[in-house]
Motif scaffolding. Structure first.
Motif, PDB file in Angstrom:
ATOM      1  N   SER A 149      60.627  18.930  29.551  1.00 46.12           N
ATOM      2  CA  SER A 149      60.440  17.770  30.428  1.00 46.12           C
ATOM      3  C   SER A 149      60.348  18.187  31.891  1.00 46.12           C
ATOM      4  O   SER A 149      60.125  17.356  32.766  1.00 46.12           O
ATOM      5  N   ILE A 150      60.518  19.491  32.134  1.00 46.21           N
ATOM      6  CA  ILE A 150      60.463  20.046  33.481  1.00 46.21           C
ATOM      7  C   ILE A 150      59.528  21.253  33.472  1.00 46.21           C
ATOM      8  O   ILE A 150      59.518  22.032  32.520  1.00 46.21           O
ATOM      9  N   ILE A 151      58.722  21.380  34.509  1.00 50.38           N
ATOM     10  CA  ILE A 151      57.890  22.572  34.695  1.00 50.38           C
ATOM     11  C   ILE A 151      58.319  23.253  35.985  1.00 50.38           C
ATOM     12  O   ILE A 151      58.447  22.606  37.026  1.00 50.38           O
ATOM     13  N   VAL A 152      58.574  24.554  35.908  1.00 52.63           N
ATOM     14  CA  VAL A 152      58.808  25.359  37.102  1.00 52.63           C
ATOM     15  C   VAL A 152      57.544  26.188  37.305  1.00 52.63           C
ATOM     16  O   VAL A 152      57.208  27.027  36.466  1.00 52.63           O
ATOM     17  N   ALA A 153      56.830  25.923  38.401  1.00 52.59           N
ATOM     18  CA  ALA A 153      55.486  26.469  38.564  1.00 52.59           C
ATOM     19  C   ALA A 153      55.344  27.343  39.793  1.00 52.59           C
ATOM     20  O   ALA A 153      56.202  27.352  40.684  1.00 52.59           O
ATOM     21  N   GLY A 154      54.221  28.052  39.835  1.00 48.40           N
ATOM     22  CA  GLY A 154      53.870  28.847  40.998  1.00 48.40           C
ATOM     23  C   GLY A 154      53.390  27.962  42.147  1.00 48.40           C
ATOM     24  O   GLY A 154      53.319  26.734  42.034  1.00 48.40           O
ATOM     25  N   ASP A 155      53.025  28.606  43.227  1.00 47.43           N
ATOM     26  CA  ASP A 155      52.649  27.912  44.468  1.00 47.43           C
ATOM     27  C   ASP A 155      51.363  27.094  44.306  1.00 47.43           C
ATOM     28  O   ASP A 155      50.511  27.404  43.477  1.00 47.43           O
ATOM     29  N   ASN A 156      51.274  26.027  45.097  1.00 50.70           N
ATOM     30  CA  ASN A 156      50.056  25.206  45.220  1.00 50.70           C
ATOM     31  C   ASN A 156      49.680  24.527  43.906  1.00 50.70           C
ATOM     32  O   ASN A 156      48.527  24.544  43.484  1.00 50.70           O
ATOM     33  N   PHE A 157      50.655  23.899  43.280  1.00 48.36           N
ATOM     34  CA  PHE A 157      50.421  23.212  42.004  1.00 48.36           C
ATOM     35  C   PHE A 157      49.623  21.928  42.241  1.00 48.36           C
ATOM     36  O   PHE A 157      49.879  21.185  43.180  1.00 48.36           O
ATOM     37  N   GLY A 158      48.648  21.668  41.369  1.00 52.63           N
ATOM     38  CA  GLY A 158      47.883  20.427  41.433  1.00 52.63           C
ATOM     39  C   GLY A 158      46.750  20.429  42.433  1.00 52.63           C
ATOM     40  O   GLY A 158      46.262  19.362  42.829  1.00 52.63           O
ATOM     41  N   CYS A 159      46.303  21.626  42.826  1.00 54.34           N
ATOM     42  CA  CYS A 159      45.182  21.700  43.764  1.00 54.34           C
ATOM     43  C   CYS A 159      43.881  21.355  43.034  1.00 54.34           C
ATOM     44  O   CYS A 159      43.871  21.084  41.842  1.00 54.34           O
ATOM     45  N   GLY A 160      42.767  21.363  43.765  1.00 49.71           N
ATOM     46  CA  GLY A 160      41.485  21.034  43.153  1.00 49.71           C
ATOM     47  C   GLY A 160      41.115  19.584  43.361  1.00 49.71           C
ATOM     48  O   GLY A 160      41.541  18.948  44.320  1.00 49.71           O
ATOM     49  N   SER A 161      40.336  19.032  42.444  1.00 47.72           N
ATOM     50  CA  SER A 161      39.851  17.661  42.591  1.00 47.72           C
ATOM     51  C   SER A 161      41.000  16.669  42.486  1.00 47.72           C
ATOM     52  O   SER A 161      42.061  16.972  41.946  1.00 47.72           O
ATOM     53  N   SER A 162      40.768  15.460  42.970  1.00 52.44           N
ATOM     54  CA  SER A 162      41.847  14.473  43.104  1.00 52.44           C
ATOM     55  C   SER A 162      42.005  13.581  41.878  1.00 52.44           C
ATOM     56  O   SER A 162      42.378  12.419  41.994  1.00 52.44           O
ATOM     57  N   ARG A 163      41.726  14.096  40.697  1.00 54.73           N
ATOM     58  CA  ARG A 163      41.752  13.271  39.478  1.00 54.73           C
ATOM     59  C   ARG A 163      43.170  12.811  39.126  1.00 54.73           C
ATOM     60  O   ARG A 163      44.077  13.611  38.969  1.00 54.73           O
ATOM     61  N   GLU A 164      43.329  11.490  39.009  1.00 58.15           N
ATOM     62  CA  GLU A 164      44.636  10.946  38.662  1.00 58.15           C
ATOM     63  C   GLU A 164      44.972  11.204  37.203  1.00 58.15           C
ATOM     64  O   GLU A 164      46.127  11.094  36.795  1.00 58.15           O
ATOM     65  N   HIS A 165      43.968  11.587  36.414  1.00 55.19           N
ATOM     66  CA  HIS A 165      44.212  11.903  35.009  1.00 55.19           C
ATOM     67  C   HIS A 165      45.175  13.078  34.857  1.00 55.19           C
ATOM     68  O   HIS A 165      45.821  13.216  33.817  1.00 55.19           O
ATOM     69  N   ALA A 166      45.273  13.930  35.887  1.00 58.26           N
ATOM     70  CA  ALA A 166      46.170  15.096  35.794  1.00 58.26           C
ATOM     71  C   ALA A 166      47.632  14.669  35.667  1.00 58.26           C
ATOM     72  O   ALA A 166      48.308  15.064  34.717  1.00 58.26           O
ATOM     73  N   PRO A 167      48.156  13.852  36.580  1.00 57.36           N
ATOM     74  CA  PRO A 167      49.526  13.377  36.357  1.00 57.36           C
ATOM     75  C   PRO A 167      49.657  12.486  35.129  1.00 57.36           C
ATOM     76  O   PRO A 167      50.703  12.486  34.477  1.00 57.36           O
ATOM     77  N   TRP A 168      48.609  11.743  34.780  1.00 53.75           N
ATOM     78  CA  TRP A 168      48.658  10.937  33.554  1.00 53.75           C
ATOM     79  C   TRP A 168      48.905  11.841  32.350  1.00 53.75           C
ATOM     80  O   TRP A 168      49.719  11.529  31.480  1.00 53.75           O
ATOM     81  N   ALA A 169      48.165  12.967  32.282  1.00 49.97           N
ATOM     82  CA  ALA A 169      48.278  13.875  31.135  1.00 49.97           C
ATOM     83  C   ALA A 169      49.667  14.500  31.065  1.00 49.97           C
ATOM     84  O   ALA A 169      50.262  14.585  29.988  1.00 49.97           O
ATOM     85  N   LEU A 170      50.191  14.921  32.207  1.00 50.84           N
ATOM     86  CA  LEU A 170      51.515  15.538  32.226  1.00 50.84           C
ATOM     87  C   LEU A 170      52.602  14.536  31.837  1.00 50.84           C
ATOM     88  O   LEU A 170      53.503  14.850  31.054  1.00 50.84           O
ATOM     89  N   ALA A 171      52.501  13.327  32.374  1.00 52.62           N
ATOM     90  CA  ALA A 171      53.487  12.292  32.049  1.00 52.62           C
ATOM     91  C   ALA A 171      53.426  11.942  30.571  1.00 52.62           C
ATOM     92  O   ALA A 171      54.459  11.761  29.916  1.00 52.62           O
ATOM     93  N   ASP A 172      52.218  11.857  30.020  1.00 49.51           N
ATOM     94  CA  ASP A 172      52.065  11.521  28.602  1.00 49.51           C
ATOM     95  C   ASP A 172      52.585  12.648  27.711  1.00 49.51           C
ATOM     96  O   ASP A 172      53.074  12.391  26.609  1.00 49.51           O
ATOM     97  N   PHE A 173      52.501  13.870  28.187  1.00 48.23           N
ATOM     98  CA  PHE A 173      53.060  15.005  27.442  1.00 48.23           C
ATOM     99  C   PHE A 173      54.583  14.929  27.401  1.00 48.23           C
ATOM    100  O   PHE A 173      55.221  15.392  26.463  1.00 48.23           O
ATOM    101  N   GLY A 174      55.167  14.335  28.444  1.00 45.32           N
ATOM    102  CA  GLY A 174      56.619  14.211  28.498  1.00 45.32           C
ATOM    103  C   GLY A 174      57.255  14.882  29.711  1.00 45.32           C
ATOM    104  O   GLY A 174      58.476  14.959  29.807  1.00 45.32           O
TER     105      GLY A 174
END
Length: 201
Positions: free
Chosen positions: A69-94
């Protein structure tokens, strides 16, 4: 949106830097406007081979991290295009919490709108959390939003900063629609007065 208070869970280590939104959810899955059902495609190109089989070495495919339920990630997470589907996918994963040294601004703000907490910490603290996450399913971290702390499985505690308004929205479970509905009485009063003042509108 669910209220966010505390999260106690397994943390998946993802030390890659510059994990962009296309890696989080590839463009072929952007046709839907539904927030549900995207979790199975999160990190699709890293999770599956061309035949659709799971790649065993990818962290979220490993048995000890499937319920992370937690991700510990490297620098600059979530860069690139501004697609809201990215947080949708992570939230749906749990995923409830993402820890990094930095986030892309749009992704960072979209996390809050989808009930997730992005935490920014100095590199040395992220390194400690990354090492703790590498212990697997027995190493559960705890995130306390009210206290603004994250604790390792060994009890080491780090404090994090967060905008007070964003904190309020997460704790109360308020997305943009929820914030608007908080003002529904004032909106109704305004609309009634406006209709009386300008009945031709």
């Amino acid at each position: 949106m669910e209220k966010f208070e505390k999260v106690s869970g397994i943390a998946a280590p993802m030390p890659l830097v510059n994990i962009d939104t296309d890696m989080i959810i590839p463009k072929e899955f952007l046709k839907t406007i539904k927030r549900s059902g995207l979790g199975v495609h999160a990190f699709d190109e890293m999770r599956y081979d061309r035949q659709g089989n799971e790649i065993p070495d990818f962290v979220l495919n490993k048995p000890q991290y499937r319920d992370a339920s937690i991700i510990v990630a490297g620098d600059n997470f979530g860069c690139g295009s501004s697609r809201e589907h990215a947080p949708w996918a992570l939230a749906d994963f749990g995923i409830k919490v993402i820890v990094s040294t930095s986030f892309a601004d749009i992704f960072y703000n979209n996390c809050f709108k989808n009930g997730m907490l992005p935490i920014v910490l100095p590199q040395e603290q992220v390194d400690v959390l990354m090492k703790d996450a590498e212990k697997g399913a027995n190493a559960r971290m705890e995130v306390d939003l009210e206290a603004q702390t994250i604790s390792t499985s060994d009890g080491e505690v780090f404090s994090f900063d967060i905008d007070p308004f964003k904190k309020h929205c997460l704790i109360e479970g308020l997305d943009d629609i929820g914030l608007t509905l908080e003002k529904v009485s004032a909106i109704d009063t305004f609309e009634t007065a406006a209709a009386q003042a300008r009945p031709w509108v």
